[in-house]
Design a protein around this motif. Structure first.
Motif, PDB file in Angstrom:
ATOM      1  N   LEU A 392      42.790  46.705  41.111  1.00 49.52           N
ATOM      2  CA  LEU A 392      42.842  45.649  42.134  1.00 49.52           C
ATOM      3  C   LEU A 392      41.708  45.763  43.151  1.00 49.52           C
ATOM      4  N   ASN A 393      41.008  46.897  43.151  1.00 57.09           N
ATOM      5  CA  ASN A 393      39.861  47.018  44.058  1.00 57.09           C
ATOM      6  C   ASN A 393      38.653  46.247  43.548  1.00 57.09           C
ATOM      7  N   LEU A 394      38.739  45.784  42.298  1.00 57.79           N
ATOM      8  CA  LEU A 394      37.618  45.000  41.750  1.00 57.79           C
ATOM      9  C   LEU A 394      37.778  43.539  42.130  1.00 57.79           C
ATOM     10  N   SER A 395      36.660  42.831  42.190  1.00 57.31           N
ATOM     11  CA  SER A 395      36.724  41.389  42.418  1.00 57.31           C
ATOM     12  C   SER A 395      37.333  40.752  41.166  1.00 57.31           C
ATOM     13  N   GLY A 396      37.851  39.522  41.322  1.00 60.74           N
ATOM     14  CA  GLY A 396      38.538  38.853  40.211  1.00 60.74           C
ATOM     15  C   GLY A 396      37.704  38.782  38.943  1.00 60.74           C
ATOM     16  N   GLY A 397      36.459  38.382  39.078  1.00 60.52           N
ATOM     17  CA  GLY A 397      35.583  38.234  37.911  1.00 60.52           C
ATOM     18  C   GLY A 397      35.350  39.565  37.218  1.00 60.52           C
ATOM     19  N   ASN A 398      35.243  40.630  38.010  1.00 58.77           N
ATOM     20  CA  ASN A 398      35.016  41.949  37.412  1.00 58.77           C
ATOM     21  C   ASN A 398      36.274  42.472  36.737  1.00 58.77           C
TER      22      ASN A 398
END
Ligand SMILES: Nc1ncnc2c1ncn2[C@@H]1O[C@H](COP(=O)(O)OP(=O)(O)OP(=O)(O)O)[C@@H](O)[C@H]1O
Length: 496
Positions: A392-398
């Motif tokens: 969840l620390n990643l951006s949505g696209g990542n």
């Protein structure tokens, strides 16, 4: 409401996400907030929504500085945030979800169910949404869930609405409905911040744009002065290709064949085949049954009748593990609910589907998975600091790219991609397409489920069009165009 950001800075550990952002949104303006995956768009909006606090800088609402320490304060001021990952409670009916962020109890804490149902009905009528407010949210398709979030923001009489990729799983007609709502809200002086990777939509509905890159504001202006190509260049820093990518390859052996697959509720009598090296599209409108069809093929649900053949031999798939064993991979359409595992870290999310494959004496081989993730990180340009961080620390696209990496690491024979580029930026989309085409070159059969006509037209050797759970037609690359697809998708003369 007039909103101004002044010199906003925000870091997560060593990751300096927003460097010095200043811009404003006028009352009654639809402003597009653009940028690559991980550029900091959601972070900036999370600051406006009271979820994060800036390390430095200020926000002004109608000229007055505001400092939010909790989301409720932002909501109270009239700021409504429709998140990329939807925030509905599946086990509650629609109408209760519509009132989640409001105190709807009346005297003696009576919950006015009938009034809530009536108010929900009224907004659905205005929005031409054909749903019974008493339906449980868990029984809805993800695109309806998105529409409900939008309706909820409207009922809250917000003066600023933040829409984080609101159209990712909507079909064209629903997108048009959302746009007409947005224009209507603009006429009522509501300000809208529209985050999207779909640049055609930005041109269609937005008044102004602001582009972030690497935590800096790199461009802003009037949408009427720019083209999608220019916006794409501002976002990624180079010209993004838009040409046809279909490659004519020798059609290899048939890998997968479906014969009259039927599931009473969602699809019936579906027969199709996919050969080695083919990129085959499945498209249609909401309710066409394509996701349900492939979820069933992947073993998530039972199929009531029909047969499935792999390399000519009948197979029986009852669980997703059966499907994986047969070399079938399925990237689902709704990332939050079906693809990422929120309690796991990035490495685990990228590897879980191939743990068993690489295990030695039943022990997970993390080093193998780490190496694989490093390769995918480069190929897919995944923006991440540490593989042991929570997904969840990643951006949505990542996050989406990690889900793709998970399925690629199973070395599938058939790769089913359901709305694969949801939330993925214009540059990364092309990287994904390159990977898909390279796999097809190696003989993998690719199935792309998409409602984005452009995706189907640029990539697929042929496409099946579905209508209310049936195959309405099959189009070869040379016959494919938006009109032909739309005719079949809306129930035009069937040919198959
Ligand atoms: N809670 C968090 N903890 C740590 N890092 C975070 C957190 N939220 C975001 N980040 C990091 O901040 C950066 C910006 O993420 P953000 O979600 O704002 O990007 P975005 O522009 O919205 O991208 P996308 O288009 O993919 O949604 C990313 O590198 C992301 O990993």
């Amino acid at each position: 409401m007039h909103i101004a950001f002044q010199n906003i800075q925000k870091s997560f550990g060593k990751n300096h996400v927003l460097k010095d952002i200043s811009f404003s949104i006028k009352e009654g303006e639809i402003c597009a907030l653009l940028g690559e995956n991980g550029a900091g768009k959601s972070t900036l909006m999370n600051i406006l929504g009271g979820i994060h606090r800036p390390d430095a800088g200020s926000i002004y609402a109608d000229g007055k500085e505001v400092r939010f320490t909790a989301p409720e304060q932002s909501i109270k001021l009239g700021i409504s945030f429709i998140h990329q990952e939807l925030n509905l409670i599946n086990d509650l009916p629609i109408y209760e979800n519509m009132f989640l962020e409001r105190d709807y109890t009346k005297g003696f804490r009576r919950v006015p169910h009938q009034e809530m149902i009536q108010e929900t009905k009224a907004i659905f009528e205005r929005m031409q949404v054909d749903l019974d407010p008493r339906t449980l949210v868990k029984d809805l398709d993800s695109s309806y869930k998105q529409i409900i979030e939008i309706c909820r923001a409207i009922t809250m009489h917000a003066s600023v609405i933040i829409m984080d990729e609101p159209t990712t799983s909507l079909t064209d007609s629903e997108i048009e409905r959302v746009f007409s709502m947005m224009r209507h809200l603009r006429d009522q002086q509501v300000s809208i911040i529209f985050i999207s990777h779909k640049l055609k939509e930005v041109i269609e509905v937005c008044d102004t744009y602001t582009v972030l890159r690497d935590g800096n504001l790199v461009s802003q202006g009037q949408v009427s002065d720019v083209t999608t190509k220019e916006l794409a260049r501002f976002m990624v820093g180079y010209d993004v290709r838009t040409d046809q990518l279909i490659q004519q390859r020798e059609r290899g052996k048939e890998i997968l064949r479906a014969d009259k697959l039927t599931d009473a509720a969602a699809f019936s009598n579906v027969s199709f085949s996919v050969h080695q090296g083919e990129v085959v599209g499945f498209t249609g409108l909401l309710g066409d049954g394509r996701s349900e069809l492939f979820q069933s093929i992947f073993g998530a649900h039972d199929i009531s009748s029909g047969k499935l053949f792999l390399y000519g031999k009948e197979i029986h798939i009852h669980t997703t593990m059966d499907a994986i064993k047969h070399g079938i991979a399925y990237l689902p359409r709704n990332r939050k609910e079906n693809a990422i595992i929120k309690d796991m870290d990035i490495l685990e999310n990228s590897a879980i589907a191939s743990w068993k494959r690489h295990a030695k004496w039943g022990v997970i081989q993390h080093s193998i998975h780490k190496e694989k993730l490093e390769v995918f990180q480069k190929q897919l340009k995944i923006r991440m600091t540490n593989a042991s961080n929570n997904i969840l620390n990643l951006s949505g696209g990542n996050q989406q790219k990690i889900v793709l990496a998970k399925w690629l690491s199973t070395d599938p024979r058939i790769l089913i991609l359901d709305n694969p580029t949801q939330g993925v930026d214009v540059g990364a989309k092309e990287d994904m397409y390159d990977i898909i085409l390279r796999l097809a070159d190696k003989g993998v059969g690719i199935i792309i489920l998409s409602s984005e006509a452009n995706e189907i037209l640029r990539l697929c050797n042929r496409t099946y069009v579905m209508y209310h759970g049936r195959l309405q037609g099959e189009l070869k690359a040379e016959d494919m165009n938006e009109q032909a697809i739309m005719e079949l998708a809306t129930g035009g003369d069937a040919f198959i």
